[in-house]
Design a protein around this motif. Structure first.
Motif, short mmCIF file in Angstrom:
data_model
loop_
_atom_site.label_atom_id
_atom_site.label_comp_id
_atom_site.label_asym_id
_atom_site.label_seq_id
_atom_site.Cartn_x
_atom_site.Cartn_y
_atom_site.Cartn_z
N UNK A 129 0.80 -1.17 -0.05
CA UNK A 129 0.16 -0.01 -0.05
C UNK A 129 0.61 1.10 -0.01
N UNK A 130 1.99 1.25 0.62
CA UNK A 130 2.87 2.19 0.63
C UNK A 130 3.39 2.54 -0.79
N UNK A 131 3.74 1.47 -1.67
CA UNK A 131 4.22 1.65 -2.97
C UNK A 131 2.95 2.25 -3.66
N UNK A 165 -10.76 3.24 -1.55
CA UNK A 165 -9.92 3.32 -0.35
C UNK A 165 -9.91 4.99 0.23
N UNK A 166 -10.94 5.13 0.91
CA UNK A 166 -11.40 6.36 1.31
C UNK A 166 -10.05 7.23 2.25
N UNK A 167 -9.69 8.31 2.04
CA UNK A 167 -8.58 9.17 2.65
C UNK A 167 -8.35 8.65 3.96
N UNK A 168 -9.25 8.59 4.97
CA UNK A 168 -8.84 8.41 6.21
C UNK A 168 -8.12 7.03 6.53
N UNK A 169 -8.76 5.90 5.73
CA UNK A 169 -8.53 4.44 5.80
C UNK A 169 -7.11 4.55 5.36
N UNK A 170 -6.87 5.20 4.26
CA UNK A 170 -5.61 5.18 3.49
C UNK A 170 -4.63 5.71 4.62
N UNK A 171 -4.97 6.75 5.14
CA UNK A 171 -3.91 7.35 6.26
C UNK A 171 -3.73 6.42 7.46
N UNK A 172 -4.73 5.71 7.77
CA UNK A 172 -4.63 4.54 8.80
C UNK A 172 -3.45 3.73 8.38
N UNK A 173 -3.41 3.02 7.15
CA UNK A 173 -2.47 2.33 6.57
C UNK A 173 -1.05 2.86 6.50
N UNK A 174 -0.83 4.00 6.25
CA UNK A 174 0.44 4.84 6.17
C UNK A 174 0.87 4.74 7.59
N UNK A 175 0.05 5.34 8.62
CA UNK A 175 0.52 5.38 9.78
C UNK A 175 0.90 3.88 10.62
N UNK A 176 0.23 2.99 10.19
CA UNK A 176 0.67 1.44 10.40
C UNK A 176 2.18 1.34 10.06
N UNK A 177 2.17 1.66 8.58
CA UNK A 177 3.38 1.14 7.83
C UNK A 177 4.58 2.20 8.66
N UNK A 178 4.53 3.31 9.15
CA UNK A 178 5.37 4.05 9.77
C UNK A 178 5.83 3.38 11.04
N UNK A 224 13.90 1.48 10.82
CA UNK A 224 14.30 1.98 9.24
C UNK A 224 13.16 3.33 9.10
N UNK A 225 14.19 4.39 8.33
CA UNK A 225 13.64 5.35 7.83
C UNK A 225 12.73 5.39 6.43
N UNK A 226 11.57 5.85 6.39
CA UNK A 226 10.85 5.75 5.13
C UNK A 226 10.31 7.18 4.75
N UNK A 227 11.16 7.98 4.53
CA UNK A 227 10.99 9.40 4.52
C UNK A 227 9.65 9.85 3.43
N UNK A 228 9.78 9.08 2.34
CA UNK A 228 8.74 9.49 1.22
C UNK A 228 7.41 9.04 1.76
N UNK A 247 1.99 10.88 4.45
CA UNK A 247 1.11 10.93 5.58
C UNK A 247 0.88 12.36 6.06
N UNK A 248 1.50 13.30 5.77
CA UNK A 248 1.55 14.57 5.83
C UNK A 248 0.61 15.29 4.79
N UNK A 249 0.51 14.93 3.63
CA UNK A 249 -0.18 15.11 2.58
C UNK A 249 -1.69 14.48 2.71
N UNK A 250 -1.79 13.69 3.13
CA UNK A 250 -3.20 12.92 3.60
C UNK A 250 -3.86 13.68 4.82
N UNK A 251 -3.18 14.17 5.77
CA UNK A 251 -3.65 15.02 6.72
C UNK A 251 -4.10 16.35 6.29
#
Length: 309
Positions: free
Chosen positions: A193-195, A250-263, A271-275, A280-284
């Motif tokens: 999902x992060x890809x 995949x609605x934006x809040x659910x996508x943000x949930x996945x991003x936070x889990x991956x981080x 492991x840093x994943x800055x991209x 995350x910041x763009x979704x917020x």
């Protein structure tokens, strides 16, 4: 990767004789349940709202508003939004509150939800002490792909339980068996999902630039997808972005949930994943600007707005 053939059952094209229950009849869950019923599986579907009973019955499902009607199912499939939802439904706040307390030994919880690896391991252990099995089978694909049986299903769990679930899973699309620990499937799902998320961000930025320069973004996409970037993500989502199609898969809040889990997974592994942090910041920001009800392709819409388009 483990040998995929070792997980396959011996039922051929015949429907499983197991009693199947489904919890989580949203856009994805409904399409998955309907597909299983369409090929001959007997599928009970739990919903909270009585208003949906007629709709689900028309899909050849056996709908119910009582979760207890699923207690004698042999395989219980869940497509729920997050860790807390799975925990509440299956294990509740007390020892007897969740549905797991009423399932018999040998029952399989086939979890297709996108959840954390920590929760997946927790649920696997909780089922094991009850004599039940837990198989993680998160999917790649949107509701349209689910309807067309074109999902990619990432499966991990005990070998015998995966074999039991095989006749169901194989009806939904392409299957990838990745290991005996359920959390392995959840990690692959989150990182996949992060890809997609980072690709959507880049597509939005580049299409905004092309439009500001007066060039046709579809021409650019046709060249890129016809040469170096022919993936489904670039092709399908690129077309949607150009068309301004932000209807939620995949609605934006659910996508943000996945991003936070991956981080969180990355931080746990140091492991840093800055991209992904950028996404995350763009979704917020997108949610703050009123795009919460839109698909995660609305990352591009945010780029357009900020470019003055």
């Amino acid at each position: 990767m483990l040998d995929e053939e070792s997980f396959k059952g011996d039922t051929g094209n015949r429907p499983s004789l197991d009693k199947i229950g489904v919890i989580g009849l949203g856009l994805m869950g409904t399409e998955i349940a309907a597909n299983l019923a369409a090929v001959g599986h007997c599928v009970r579907a739990y919903v909270r709202r009585p208003a949906r009973l007629v709709e689900l019955k028309a899909l050849n499902l056996i709908p119910t508003t009582s979760m207890q009607d699923l207690s004698d199912c042999n395989i219980l499939l869940s497509m729920l939004p997050d860790d807390d939802a799975v925990r509440e439904v299956f294990f509740g706040k007390t020892a007897t509150e969740g549905i797991a307390a009423h399932l018999g030994p040998g029952t399989i919880h086939l979890s297709m939800s996108t959840i954390s690896t920590t929760a997946s391991a927790e649920f696997a252990h909780a089922h094991k002490i009850r004599g039940q099995d837990y198989v993680a089978a998160p999917v790649f694909g949107n509701p349209a792909a689910a309807k067309a049986r074109e999902l990619a299903v990432i499966v991990a769990g005990p070998v015998t339980a995966c074999k039991r679930c095989s006749p169901l899973i194989e009806r939904l699309g392409r299957t990838f068996f990745v290991g005996s620990e359920p959390a392995q499937a959840n990690l692959i799902k989150l990182l996949g999902n992060m890809m997609t998320a980072t690709t959507l961000q880049v597509l939005g930025e580049l299409i905004a630039l092309l439009r500001k320069r007066g060039q046709d973004p579809q021409q650019f996409l046709d060249i890129m997808t016809g040469t170096m970037f022919g993936s489904r993500v670039h092709t399908i989502y690129g077309r949607r972005i150009v068309a301004g199609d932000y209807a939620p898969g995949l609605a934006m809040p659910m996508a943000l949930k996945d991003v936070r889990l991956a981080l969180a997974e990355a931080e746990k592994a140091s492991v840093a994943i800055p991209s992904v942090s950028v996404v995350r910041d763009r979704m917020i920001t997108a949610i703050a600007r009123g795009h919460a009800a839109r698909d995660w392709t609305a990352l591009a819409l945010l780029a357009f707005e900020e470019a003055g388009l």
